[in-house]
Design a protein around this motif. Structure first.
Motif, PDB file in Angstrom:
ATOM      1  N   LEU A 125       0.839  -1.193   0.000  1.00  0.00           N
ATOM      2  CA  LEU A 125       0.000   0.000   0.000  1.00  0.00           C
ATOM      3  C   LEU A 125       0.875   1.243   0.000  1.00  0.00           C
ATOM      4  CD1 LEU A 125      -2.667  -1.053   2.662  1.00  0.00           C
ATOM      5  CD2 LEU A 125      -2.845  -1.202   0.165  1.00  0.00           C
ATOM      6  N   ILE A 126       0.491   2.222  -0.792  1.00  0.00           N
ATOM      7  CA  ILE A 126       1.316   3.420  -0.905  1.00  0.00           C
ATOM      8  C   ILE A 126       1.367   4.194   0.412  1.00  0.00           C
ATOM      9  CG2 ILE A 126      -0.487   5.032  -1.696  1.00  0.00           C
ATOM     10  CD1 ILE A 126       1.636   5.947  -3.814  1.00  0.00           C
ATOM     11  N   ASP A 127       0.311   4.099   1.223  1.00  0.00           N
ATOM     12  CA  ASP A 127       0.279   4.806   2.508  1.00  0.00           C
ATOM     13  C   ASP A 127       1.319   4.278   3.483  1.00  0.00           C
ATOM     14  OD1 ASP A 127      -1.773   6.442   1.673  1.00  0.00           O
ATOM     15  OD2 ASP A 127      -3.352   5.146   2.467  1.00  0.00           O
ATOM     16  N   GLU A 128       1.855   3.084   3.228  1.00  0.00           N
ATOM     17  CA  GLU A 128       2.834   2.479   4.120  1.00  0.00           C
ATOM     18  C   GLU A 128       4.266   2.796   3.722  1.00  0.00           C
ATOM     19  OE1 GLU A 128       1.825  -1.608   3.720  1.00  0.00           O
ATOM     20  OE2 GLU A 128       0.107  -1.504   5.079  1.00  0.00           O
ATOM     21  N   ALA A 129       4.452   3.489   2.586  1.00  0.00           N
ATOM     22  CA  ALA A 129       5.789   3.762   2.053  1.00  0.00           C
ATOM     23  C   ALA A 129       6.205   5.200   2.319  1.00  0.00           C
ATOM     24  CB  ALA A 129       5.819   3.480   0.559  1.00  0.00           C
ATOM     25  N   ASP A 130       7.527   5.427   2.283  1.00  0.00           N
ATOM     26  CA  ASP A 130       8.075   6.769   2.468  1.00  0.00           C
ATOM     27  C   ASP A 130       8.470   7.434   1.145  1.00  0.00           C
ATOM     28  OD1 ASP A 130       7.737   6.465   5.154  1.00  0.00           O
ATOM     29  OD2 ASP A 130       9.850   6.246   5.652  1.00  0.00           O
ATOM     30  N   TYR A 131       8.707   6.610   0.131  1.00  0.00           N
ATOM     31  CA  TYR A 131       9.029   7.164  -1.180  1.00  0.00           C
ATOM     32  C   TYR A 131       8.582   6.172  -2.244  1.00  0.00           C
ATOM     33  CZ  TYR A 131      13.235   4.159  -1.636  1.00  0.00           C
ATOM     34  OH  TYR A 131      14.107   3.092  -1.750  1.00  0.00           O
ATOM     35  N   VAL A 132       8.644   6.612  -3.503  1.00  0.00           N
ATOM     36  CA  VAL A 132       8.148   5.809  -4.622  1.00  0.00           C
ATOM     37  C   VAL A 132       9.239   5.658  -5.675  1.00  0.00           C
ATOM     38  CG1 VAL A 132       6.505   5.747  -6.546  1.00  0.00           C
ATOM     39  CG2 VAL A 132       5.746   6.500  -4.279  1.00  0.00           C
ATOM     40  N   VAL A 133       9.373   4.464  -6.193  1.00  0.00           N
ATOM     41  CA  VAL A 133      10.194   4.224  -7.381  1.00  0.00           C
ATOM     42  C   VAL A 133       9.247   3.860  -8.518  1.00  0.00           C
ATOM     43  CG1 VAL A 133      11.871   2.688  -8.485  1.00  0.00           C
ATOM     44  CG2 VAL A 133      12.271   3.495  -6.150  1.00  0.00           C
ATOM     45  N   ILE A 134       9.348   4.588  -9.620  1.00  0.00           N
ATOM     46  CA  ILE A 134       8.528   4.256 -10.784  1.00  0.00           C
ATOM     47  C   ILE A 134       9.437   3.790 -11.914  1.00  0.00           C
ATOM     48  CG2 ILE A 134       8.448   6.691 -11.512  1.00  0.00           C
ATOM     49  CD1 ILE A 134       5.678   5.963 -12.777  1.00  0.00           C
ATOM     50  N   SER A 135       9.142   2.609 -12.438  1.00  0.00           N
ATOM     51  CA  SER A 135       9.933   2.058 -13.535  1.00  0.00           C
ATOM     52  C   SER A 135       9.120   1.951 -14.821  1.00  0.00           C
ATOM     53  CB  SER A 135      10.467   0.670 -13.164  1.00  0.00           C
ATOM     54  OG  SER A 135       9.398  -0.237 -12.917  1.00  0.00           O
ATOM     55  N   GLY A 136       7.804   2.139 -14.712  1.00  0.00           N
ATOM     56  CA  GLY A 136       6.943   2.041 -15.881  1.00  0.00           C
ATOM     57  C   GLY A 136       5.493   2.018 -15.458  1.00  0.00           C
ATOM     58  N   LEU A 137       4.635   1.731 -16.405  1.00  0.00           N
ATOM     59  CA  LEU A 137       3.216   1.565 -16.109  1.00  0.00           C
ATOM     60  C   LEU A 137       2.968   0.100 -15.761  1.00  0.00           C
ATOM     61  CD1 LEU A 137       3.544   4.062 -18.133  1.00  0.00           C
ATOM     62  CD2 LEU A 137       1.126   3.722 -18.608  1.00  0.00           C
ATOM     63  N   PHE A 138       1.947  -0.163 -14.982  1.00  0.00           N
ATOM     64  CA  PHE A 138       1.609  -1.553 -14.694  1.00  0.00           C
ATOM     65  C   PHE A 138       1.205  -2.276 -15.976  1.00  0.00           C
ATOM     66  CE2 PHE A 138       0.759   0.275 -10.384  1.00  0.00           C
ATOM     67  CZ  PHE A 138       1.737  -0.442  -9.706  1.00  0.00           C
ATOM     68  N   ASP A 139       0.493  -1.572 -16.864  1.00  0.00           N
ATOM     69  CA  ASP A 139       0.085  -2.145 -18.145  1.00  0.00           C
ATOM     70  C   ASP A 139       0.209  -1.065 -19.212  1.00  0.00           C
ATOM     71  OD1 ASP A 139      -1.011  -3.346 -20.341  1.00  0.00           O
ATOM     72  OD2 ASP A 139      -2.930  -3.845 -19.413  1.00  0.00           O
TER      73      ASP A 139
END
Length: 290
Positions: A125-139
């Protein structure tokens, strides 16, 4: 419109003696996501045979050593390059700096290798994270950046930092364009979110590629003796200019349709593209060819 003088060439061999190192884009220059382009592979192989060093410089959201198997599958010969440097390499280093910090990943399962061997607890869940890594779209076959707007707005409320492992906006897959992580990161930044871009056109990946080139050549390499080859104004041409190196621009990549025709781009449209960006290449080729 007055068309500025463009240096057009059909053969990289006329330019090669001026350089010791090539930073070649991969997707759009060496292959199109479905198959390798033999002329490009031949040109890089010949450059190496003459004493040059070739670093494949990619915005792939995977470490460079893991890209080799994909290149093998597309029939890119290993004789065409010395090393692969990617935005994934920079991303792994950034994740490593945040050891133990919970992270949320936006991207397909195939990119989970970014976190392998690192102390990077991935949250469901995003609420449990401190930062985000984005590598692409899910689809990336069906989704668009707007599909991620609710997630980005939730991130923005928490002012969550984002690391973008692939700054490309779109990439060719066969004969179609698909969205990349950079399109979502760009939207998040426009909303006011903090984004760290790991790849081209930003400096860290060029600095790493330069260091790798010097390692391979066992000598210092003047940036005037490095040339980038790429098909994107935003990433390849602008990135090379900012890094202080020349660029050979390939017209048959992601800008092909807006330039009129993949095989014979319209000069006026090409000149306009460079004028709008404010950067100009050392030379222009329809496709990389020796």
């Amino acid at each position: 419109m007055t068309i500025p003088r463009l240096s057009l060439t059909d053969h990289f061999a006329t330019l090669a003696p001026a350089y010791d190192v090539v930073f070649s884009d991969v997707w759009g220059v060496v292959h199109n996501g479905s198959a390798a382009w033999p002329d490009a592979c031949d040109a890089l192989t010949r450059f190496r045979a003459a004493g040059g060093t070739v670093i494949l410089l990619s915005n792939a959201p995977r470490p460079g050593d893991r890209l080799v198997a994909q290149l093998d599958a597309l029939n890119v010969p290993r004789e065409a390059y010395d090393r692969v440097v990617t935005s994934g390499d920079i991303t792994v280093a950034e994740i490593g700096k945040r050891a133990g910090v919970p992270v949320f990943h936006i991207g397909p399962e195939r990119d989970h290798g970014l976190f392998g061997g690192l102390d990077a607890p991935r949250m469901e869940l995003i609420d449990e994270a401190d930062y985000v890594v984005i590598s692409g779209l899910f689809d990336d076959e069906t989704e668009t950046p707007d599909d991620y707007r609710p997630t980005l707005e939730k991130m923005l409320r928490r002012h969550m930092p984002m690391i973008c492992a692939n700054p490309d906006l779109v990439v060719e897959r066969g004969d179609k364009l698909v969205y990349c992580a950079g399109a979502i990161a760009d939207l998040y930044e426009k909303l006011g979110g903090p984004v760290m871009y790991a790849g081209k056109p930003h400096a860290p990946v060029y600095d790493l590629a330069h260091a790798v080139a010097e390692e391979m050549r066992h000598a210092k390499v003047d940036r005037k003796r490095i040339v980038a080859v790429g098909d994107s104004v935003r990433t390849d041409l602008t990135g090379a200019a900012d890094a202080g190196i020349d660029c050979v621009f390939v017209t048959s990549g992601i800008h092909a349709e807006e330039l009129g025709h993949r095989d014979s781009p319209e000069l006026e449209k090409l000149a306009s593209l460079f004028a709008v960006s404010g950067v100009h290449p050392r030379a222009v080729m329809q496709a990389l060819k020796w």
